[in-house]
Design a protein around this motif. Sequence first.
Motif, PDB file in Angstrom:
ATOM      1  N   GLY B 102       0.967  -1.163   0.008  1.00  0.00           N
ATOM      2  CA  GLY B 102       0.005   0.004   0.053  1.00  0.00           C
ATOM      3  C   GLY B 102       1.137   1.415  -0.157  1.00  0.00           C
ATOM      4  O   GLY B 102       0.321   2.337  -0.398  1.00  0.00           O
ATOM      5  N   GLY B 103       2.142   1.198   0.546  1.00  0.00           N
ATOM      6  CA  GLY B 103       3.184   2.286   0.251  1.00  0.00           C
ATOM      7  C   GLY B 103       3.582   3.009   1.241  1.00  0.00           C
ATOM      8  O   GLY B 103       4.272   3.725   1.383  1.00  0.00           O
ATOM      9  N   HIS B 104       3.135   2.867   2.507  1.00  0.00           N
ATOM     10  CA  HIS B 104       3.279   3.399   3.961  1.00  0.00           C
ATOM     11  C   HIS B 104       4.857   3.107   4.431  1.00  0.00           C
ATOM     12  O   HIS B 104       4.955   1.918   4.434  1.00  0.00           O
ATOM     13  N   ILE B 105       5.524   4.156   4.759  1.00  0.00           N
ATOM     14  CA  ILE B 105       6.827   3.853   5.465  1.00  0.00           C
ATOM     15  C   ILE B 105       6.627   3.692   6.754  1.00  0.00           C
ATOM     16  O   ILE B 105       5.841   4.397   7.538  1.00  0.00           O
ATOM     17  N   PHE B 106       7.329   2.593   7.603  1.00  0.00           N
ATOM     18  CA  PHE B 106       7.387   2.708   8.960  1.00  0.00           C
ATOM     19  C   PHE B 106       8.752   2.178   9.344  1.00  0.00           C
ATOM     20  O   PHE B 106       9.622   1.657   8.380  1.00  0.00           O
ATOM     21  N   CYS B 107       9.148   2.279  10.437  1.00  0.00           N
ATOM     22  CA  CYS B 107      10.278   1.854  10.772  1.00  0.00           C
ATOM     23  C   CYS B 107      10.405   0.657  12.096  1.00  0.00           C
ATOM     24  O   CYS B 107       9.186   0.696  12.936  1.00  0.00           O
ATOM     25  N   VAL B 108      11.336   0.011  12.049  1.00  0.00           N
ATOM     26  CA  VAL B 108      11.605  -1.077  13.386  1.00  0.00           C
ATOM     27  C   VAL B 108      12.478  -0.743  13.944  1.00  0.00           C
ATOM     28  O   VAL B 108      13.851  -0.572  13.398  1.00  0.00           O
ATOM     29  N   VAL B 109      12.488  -0.491  15.144  1.00  0.00           N
ATOM     30  CA  VAL B 109      13.403  -0.078  16.010  1.00  0.00           C
ATOM     31  C   VAL B 109      13.758  -0.870  17.371  1.00  0.00           C
ATOM     32  O   VAL B 109      12.683  -1.499  17.641  1.00  0.00           O
ATOM     33  N   PRO B 110      14.879  -0.844  17.979  1.00  0.00           N
ATOM     34  CA  PRO B 110      15.075  -1.646  19.212  1.00  0.00           C
ATOM     35  C   PRO B 110      13.814  -1.102  20.415  1.00  0.00           C
ATOM     36  O   PRO B 110      13.415   0.103  20.182  1.00  0.00           O
ATOM     37  N   VAL B 111      13.603  -1.779  21.374  1.00  0.00           N
ATOM     38  CA  VAL B 111      12.782  -1.407  22.404  1.00  0.00           C
ATOM     39  C   VAL B 111      13.286  -0.354  23.176  1.00  0.00           C
ATOM     40  O   VAL B 111      14.577  -0.131  23.338  1.00  0.00           O
TER      41      VAL B 111
END
Lengths: 126, 126
Positions: B102-111
């Motif tokens: 769908g095109g949305h940017i997101f981030c995966v980050v440490p706790v």
Amino acid sequence: MHRSRLVGILIDTPAEDADAAADFWSAALGATPYPAPDEEQFTVLQGAVPGLLTVVQSVDGPPRYHLDIETDDLEAEVARLTALGAEPVSQWKEAHTLRAPGGHIFCVVPVHSPAETFASKAQTWP
Amino acid sequence: MHRSRLVGILIDTPAEDADAAADFWSAALGATPYPAPDEEQFTVLQGAVPGLLTVVQSVDGPPRYHLDIETDDLEAEVARLTALGAEPVSQWKEAHTLRAPGGHIFCVVPVHSPAETFASKAQTWP
């Protein structure tokens, strides 16, 4: 006096990708996708964030996120936010779209949380 | 097994407008703006949404929102999300940027929530 609160994150998705986006986000966040009755453009991701609506919306336009603020007095809330520097962009039914300083689009909408949720979480403005 | 949860809404704002955006959003949401120590690009809006970080980030780029997912195993979480259809976009330090279907940017980050918050609110993945 009136009240308002940040009620939701909208994941606005081009119509042709909306089903795939709803599948992805529900799995990614461990939420149950729930098509909104009588508003087929909305898929609510139940349980994604406690107390906050997380919704995939099918739109005619590019992918974007936006935030929704719910209020018990639309006119007073729009006046409060424009006095803080937001600019009115458009209105559709009871949803007012505004642009924040910095450029972000958000909407002001009538209360649609359960009454006890709104009463316990909303802020009161003079 | 690893765990993750949606931890934050980032209000990415062009640098020249970031102070005005932080002022607006903190007033709009009734939150206290709190500059993040040692990370001056972030202004945390304390109390905007219980249990969810709401942050104005100063960026070199256009205004946008993005979502952050925190996890106790970056590699496993990025693998889980790419298996669900997300595409890796970039990495900066420990933050992995992905694009959702769908095109949305997101981030995966440490706790970065307090341990008890993460333990009580994160989902567990096999």
